[in-house]
Design an enzyme around this catalytic site. Structure first.
Site, PDB file in Angstrom:
ATOM      1  N   TYR A  43       0.833  -1.215   0.000  1.00 58.43           N
ATOM      2  CA  TYR A  43       0.000   0.000   0.000  1.00 58.43           C
ATOM      3  C   TYR A  43       0.869   1.269   0.000  1.00 58.43           C
ATOM      4  O   TYR A  43       0.765   2.110  -0.906  1.00 58.43           O
ATOM      5  CB  TYR A  43      -0.945  -0.057   1.206  1.00 58.43           C
ATOM      6  CG  TYR A  43      -1.609   1.234   1.564  1.00 58.43           C
ATOM      7  CD1 TYR A  43      -2.384   1.928   0.626  1.00 58.43           C
ATOM      8  CD2 TYR A  43      -1.489   1.781   2.852  1.00 58.43           C
ATOM      9  CE1 TYR A  43      -3.009   3.121   0.961  1.00 58.43           C
ATOM     10  CE2 TYR A  43      -2.118   2.959   3.191  1.00 58.43           C
ATOM     11  CZ  TYR A  43      -2.867   3.627   2.247  1.00 58.43           C
ATOM     12  OH  TYR A  43      -3.478   4.812   2.589  1.00 58.43           O
ATOM     13  N   LEU A  65       5.247 -10.356  -2.492  1.00 54.49           N
ATOM     14  CA  LEU A  65       3.808 -10.339  -2.824  1.00 54.49           C
ATOM     15  C   LEU A  65       2.958 -11.084  -1.786  1.00 54.49           C
ATOM     16  O   LEU A  65       1.880 -11.560  -2.103  1.00 54.49           O
ATOM     17  CB  LEU A  65       3.549 -10.892  -4.241  1.00 54.49           C
ATOM     18  CG  LEU A  65       4.181 -10.107  -5.398  1.00 54.49           C
ATOM     19  CD1 LEU A  65       3.796 -10.720  -6.739  1.00 54.49           C
ATOM     20  CD2 LEU A  65       3.779  -8.632  -5.378  1.00 54.49           C
ATOM     21  N   GLY A  68       1.711  -7.469  -0.701  1.00 50.45           N
ATOM     22  CA  GLY A  68       1.787  -6.591  -1.879  1.00 50.45           C
ATOM     23  C   GLY A  68       1.008  -7.198  -3.041  1.00 50.45           C
ATOM     24  O   GLY A  68       0.707  -8.394  -3.043  1.00 50.45           O
ATOM     25  N   ASN A 123      10.232 -11.697  10.510  1.00 49.64           N
ATOM     26  CA  ASN A 123      10.084 -10.856   9.314  1.00 49.64           C
ATOM     27  C   ASN A 123      10.691  -9.475   9.500  1.00 49.64           C
ATOM     28  O   ASN A 123      11.459  -9.013   8.659  1.00 49.64           O
ATOM     29  CB  ASN A 123       8.605 -10.695   8.950  1.00 49.64           C
ATOM     30  CG  ASN A 123       8.093 -11.912   8.226  1.00 49.64           C
ATOM     31  OD1 ASN A 123       8.340 -12.088   7.051  1.00 49.64           O
ATOM     32  ND2 ASN A 123       7.424 -12.787   8.956  1.00 49.64           N
ATOM     33  N   SER A 148       7.551   3.860  12.650  1.00 50.40           N
ATOM     34  CA  SER A 148       6.156   4.073  13.043  1.00 50.40           C
ATOM     35  C   SER A 148       6.051   4.882  14.326  1.00 50.40           C
ATOM     36  O   SER A 148       6.942   4.818  15.189  1.00 50.40           O
ATOM     37  CB  SER A 148       5.513   2.700  13.273  1.00 50.40           C
ATOM     38  OG  SER A 148       4.277   2.841  13.911  1.00 50.40           O
ATOM     39  N   TYR A 172       5.004  -5.014  17.689  1.00 50.54           N
ATOM     40  CA  TYR A 172       5.237  -4.364  16.397  1.00 50.54           C
ATOM     41  C   TYR A 172       6.090  -3.100  16.584  1.00 50.54           C
ATOM     42  O   TYR A 172       7.099  -2.899  15.910  1.00 50.54           O
ATOM     43  CB  TYR A 172       3.881  -4.012  15.755  1.00 50.54           C
ATOM     44  CG  TYR A 172       3.981  -3.012  14.647  1.00 50.54           C
ATOM     45  CD1 TYR A 172       4.492  -3.375  13.404  1.00 50.54           C
ATOM     46  CD2 TYR A 172       3.561  -1.687  14.835  1.00 50.54           C
ATOM     47  CE1 TYR A 172       4.601  -2.445  12.383  1.00 50.54           C
ATOM     48  CE2 TYR A 172       3.659  -0.762  13.817  1.00 50.54           C
ATOM     49  CZ  TYR A 172       4.185  -1.133  12.598  1.00 50.54           C
ATOM     50  OH  TYR A 172       4.294  -0.211  11.597  1.00 50.54           O
ATOM     51  N   LYS A 176      10.138  -2.002  15.324  1.00 47.24           N
ATOM     52  CA  LYS A 176      10.555  -0.780  14.599  1.00 47.24           C
ATOM     53  C   LYS A 176      11.658  -0.046  15.365  1.00 47.24           C
ATOM     54  O   LYS A 176      12.629   0.436  14.786  1.00 47.24           O
ATOM     55  CB  LYS A 176       9.343   0.133  14.383  1.00 47.24           C
ATOM     56  CG  LYS A 176       8.283  -0.445  13.435  1.00 47.24           C
ATOM     57  CD  LYS A 176       8.787  -0.464  11.998  1.00 47.24           C
ATOM     58  CE  LYS A 176       7.827  -1.119  11.043  1.00 47.24           C
ATOM     59  NZ  LYS A 176       8.314  -1.165   9.663  1.00 47.24           N
ATOM     60  N   ASN A 201      -0.787   8.001  11.277  1.00 49.16           N
ATOM     61  CA  ASN A 201      -1.809   7.126  10.674  1.00 49.16           C
ATOM     62  C   ASN A 201      -1.892   7.314   9.156  1.00 49.16           C
ATOM     63  O   ASN A 201      -2.454   8.310   8.682  1.00 49.16           O
ATOM     64  CB  ASN A 201      -3.167   7.389  11.327  1.00 49.16           C
ATOM     65  CG  ASN A 201      -3.211   6.865  12.755  1.00 49.16           C
ATOM     66  OD1 ASN A 201      -2.419   7.284  13.594  1.00 49.16           O
ATOM     67  ND2 ASN A 201      -4.103   5.937  13.014  1.00 49.16           N
ATOM     68  N   LEU A 221      -8.999   2.043  10.481  1.00 50.54           N
ATOM     69  CA  LEU A 221     -10.330   2.658  10.518  1.00 50.54           C
ATOM     70  C   LEU A 221     -10.910   2.977   9.134  1.00 50.54           C
ATOM     71  O   LEU A 221     -12.022   2.529   8.816  1.00 50.54           O
ATOM     72  CB  LEU A 221     -10.263   3.948  11.363  1.00 50.54           C
ATOM     73  CG  LEU A 221     -11.581   4.719  11.425  1.00 50.54           C
ATOM     74  CD1 LEU A 221     -12.655   3.931  12.157  1.00 50.54           C
ATOM     75  CD2 LEU A 221     -11.381   6.082  12.082  1.00 50.54           C
ATOM     76  N   PHE A 239     -14.558   2.032  18.672  1.00 48.31           N
ATOM     77  CA  PHE A 239     -14.002   1.493  19.909  1.00 48.31           C
ATOM     78  C   PHE A 239     -13.887   2.585  20.980  1.00 48.31           C
ATOM     79  O   PHE A 239     -12.853   3.229  21.098  1.00 48.31           O
ATOM     80  CB  PHE A 239     -12.624   0.866  19.643  1.00 48.31           C
ATOM     81  CG  PHE A 239     -12.661  -0.281  18.663  1.00 48.31           C
ATOM     82  CD1 PHE A 239     -13.674  -1.235  18.707  1.00 48.31           C
ATOM     83  CD2 PHE A 239     -11.676  -0.414  17.682  1.00 48.31           C
ATOM     84  CE1 PHE A 239     -13.701  -2.298  17.811  1.00 48.31           C
ATOM     85  CE2 PHE A 239     -11.692  -1.475  16.782  1.00 48.31           C
ATOM     86  CZ  PHE A 239     -12.723  -2.415  16.844  1.00 48.31           C
TER      87      PHE A 239
HETATM   88  N1  UFG Z   1     -11.060   2.299  15.272  1.00 47.42           N
HETATM   89  C1  UFG Z   1     -12.405   2.058  15.523  1.00 47.42           C
HETATM   90  N2  UFG Z   1     -12.978   1.028  14.880  1.00 47.42           N
HETATM   91  C2  UFG Z   1     -12.317   0.224  14.005  1.00 47.42           C
HETATM   92  C3  UFG Z   1     -10.947   0.489  13.753  1.00 47.42           C
HETATM   93  C4  UFG Z   1     -10.343   1.533  14.404  1.00 47.42           C
HETATM   94  O1  UFG Z   1     -13.040   2.747  16.311  1.00 47.42           O
HETATM   95  O2  UFG Z   1     -12.925  -0.725  13.463  1.00 47.42           O
HETATM   96  C5  UFG Z   1     -10.413   3.430  15.961  1.00 47.42           C
HETATM   97  C6  UFG Z   1      -9.274   2.993  16.840  1.00 47.42           C
HETATM   98  O3  UFG Z   1      -9.733   2.630  18.106  1.00 47.42           O
HETATM   99  C7  UFG Z   1      -8.398   4.251  16.836  1.00 47.42           C
HETATM  100  C8  UFG Z   1      -8.634   4.865  15.453  1.00 47.42           C
HETATM  101  O4  UFG Z   1      -9.855   4.262  14.979  1.00 47.42           O
HETATM  102  O5  UFG Z   1      -8.859   5.135  17.790  1.00 47.42           O
HETATM  103  C9  UFG Z   1      -7.543   4.542  14.476  1.00 47.42           C
HETATM  104  O6  UFG Z   1      -7.311   3.140  14.520  1.00 47.42           O
HETATM  105  P1  UFG Z   1      -6.396   2.385  13.462  1.00 47.42           P
HETATM  106  O7  UFG Z   1      -6.478   0.934  13.814  1.00 47.42           O
HETATM  107  O8  UFG Z   1      -6.767   2.787  12.092  1.00 47.42           O
HETATM  108  O9  UFG Z   1      -4.968   2.977  13.730  1.00 47.42           O
HETATM  109  P2  UFG Z   1      -4.110   3.038  15.082  1.00 47.42           P
HETATM  110  O10 UFG Z   1      -4.101   4.471  15.513  1.00 47.42           O
HETATM  111  O11 UFG Z   1      -4.535   2.055  16.071  1.00 47.42           O
HETATM  112  O12 UFG Z   1      -2.700   2.531  14.549  1.00 47.42           O
HETATM  113  C10 UFG Z   1      -2.022   3.176  13.503  1.00 47.42           C
HETATM  114  C11 UFG Z   1      -1.297   2.163  12.639  1.00 47.42           C
HETATM  115  C12 UFG Z   1      -0.214   1.481  13.418  1.00 47.42           C
HETATM  116  C13 UFG Z   1       0.678   2.508  14.073  1.00 47.42           C
HETATM  117  C14 UFG Z   1      -0.137   3.485  14.870  1.00 47.42           C
HETATM  118  C15 UFG Z   1       0.749   4.550  15.409  1.00 47.42           C
HETATM  119  O13 UFG Z   1      -2.200   1.186  12.159  1.00 47.42           O
HETATM  120  O14 UFG Z   1       0.574   0.700  12.542  1.00 47.42           O
HETATM  121  O15 UFG Z   1      -1.126   4.087  14.042  1.00 47.42           O
HETATM  122  O16 UFG Z   1       0.046   5.563  16.003  1.00 47.42           O
HETATM  123  F1  UFG Z   1       1.528   1.871  14.889  1.00 47.42           F
END
Ligand code: UFG
Length: 353
Positions: A43, A65, A68, A123, A148, A172, A176, A201, A221, A239
């Site tokens: 991505y 892949l 990817g 990995n 990250s 994770y 990093k 994000n 999200l 959440f």
């Molecule tokens: N969320 C929901 N519902 C969902 C998915 C996410 O409410 O179905 C909320 C999460 O609780 C969070 C926000 O949306 O508050 C963003 O969640 P993401 O899972 O999209 O992203 P994160 O902030 O948890 O994590 C991202 C990257 C990670 C990185 C992190 C660093 O996915 O790889 O940011 O801040 F480590």
């Protein structure tokens, strides 16, 4: 021929009252580089490749892949289908007159990393050590690494700058951080120069619609919101709505993937000019809550997003925001694609194609 060009540059810099050495370095810096993009079919990787090609650099993609996609490969670039755990394949790829490496090949699901740390150790850590060792052996000494915000853990203050303590709360994030430490040591001992980009994000898709491959099994999200809009999921679960934020839902710093991509190009060109190793945040310092993202999606698409409030997800801080001031100062980089509207419209265009 090169001597003639140098004379012209020195003469023109003398006329413009500039330092000739800086002008020569600028000229050399503009030379086309051959970049090995490891994880270039993923991505973020595919957007980085597009930006590098746009900046006229030569690109070879190295990707197994596993996550990817073939449709993210551009026909004009070289492609090596191989795994970073295969030391011989990494070394062979580097021997093809490579000037620098961008390394984005990693497992990145925070939740999974807590259940299967061995997969992430193998990995992310062993794979990257192969890359660092092969770079040392072949004399390729410039690396842009995708790190990250997860290295910081729970914020102690906001916005997070690069001096913020690092204390990952996921395996994770630990992988990093561990790699950043290895890169520092390889810098001291093996002459490696690196720019470690700590993404916040990552969201959005190429606005021109050239990169279109959708992530397999997305965990974040916005892709989940898109899948709910398309009826691939019954609803989005938010959440937690009892956080100490303006609407009770978590706030994050969303950055458009094309802005992330341009930072990689700037980082490579910075190193080609002789810039020293750096660790840089890539964010926008603008927070968007989960509910705001959903409401903005409804406004941009004209469709209702089915959602419900659910309990808090373990390990979610209420607010995460980054200051990108250092990336701006060192690379002259700025996010220009990361408005909420741009993020949502470009993502919807990719999902609704
Ligand atoms: N969320 C929901 N519902 C969902 C998915 C996410 O409410 O179905 C909320 C999460 O609780 C969070 C926000 O949306 O508050 C963003 O969640 P993401 O899972 O999209 O992203 P994160 O902030 O948890 O994590 C991202 C990257 C990670 C990185 C992190 C660093 O996915 O790889 O940011 O801040 F480590």
């Amino acid at each position: 021929m090169k001597a003639e060009i140098c004379v012209i540059i020195i003469f023109s810099s003398w006329q413009k009252n500039q330092k000739p050495l800086i002008c020569i370095l600028n000229y050399l810096w503009r030379k086309k580089m051959h970049i090995l993009v490891i994880g270039g079919a993923g991505y973020i990787g595919s957007h980085v490749v597009k930006a590098l090609v746009g900046a006229k650099h030569k690109v070879t993609v190295f990707d197994n892949l596993s996550t990817g996609l073939e449709m993210n490969l551009f026909p004009e670039n070289g492609f090596i289908k191989a795994d970073i755990l295969d030391y011989g394949a990494v070394k062979k790829a580097l021997q093809n007159k490579v000037d620098a490496v961008v390394h984005l090949a990693a497992k990145k699901a925070v939740g999974e990393s807590m259940e299967k740390p061995e997969k992430y150790a193998l990995n992310n850590i062993c794979g990257t050590l192969n890359i660092l060792n092969a770079m040392a052996e072949t004399g390729v000494n410039k690396l842009v690494f995708s790190s990250s915000a997860a290295v910081y853990g729970n914020p102690e203050y906001l916005p997070i700058d690069e001096k913020h303590p690092v204390n990952p709360v996921s395996f994770y994030g630990f992988t990093k951080l561990d790699i950043e430490n290895y890169m520092r040591w390889y810098g001291q001992l093996k002459g490696l120069r690196f720019v470690s980009l700590r993404y916040f994000n990552a969201v959005g898709y190429d606005e021109e619609g050239i990169v279109r491959g959708l992530e397999k099994n997305p965990q974040n999200l916005l892709p989940i919101v898109m899948e709910a809009l398309l009826g691939k999921r019954s609803k989005v679960q938010i959440f937690g709505n009892d956080y100490d934020t303006r609407d009770g839902t978590c706030i994050r710093d969303y950055i458009h993937v094309s802005d992330l991509a341009s930072a990689h190009v700037s980082a490579l060109e910075y190193m080609a000019k002789g810039g020293e190793s750096q660790i840089l945040n890539l964010g926008t310092e603008t927070g968007i809550s989960v509910l705001e993202m959903i409401k903005a999606t409804e406004a941009a698409t004209g469709c209702k997003v089915p959602y419900e409030f659910a309990g808090r997800r373990a390990g979610d801080p209420a607010v995460i925001l980054a200051t990108p001031a250092k990336a701006h100062e060192i690379l002259g980089w700025k996010a220009v694609h990361s408005s909420v509207d741009n993020i949502i419209k470009s993502t919807w265009k990719a999902y609704n194609a």
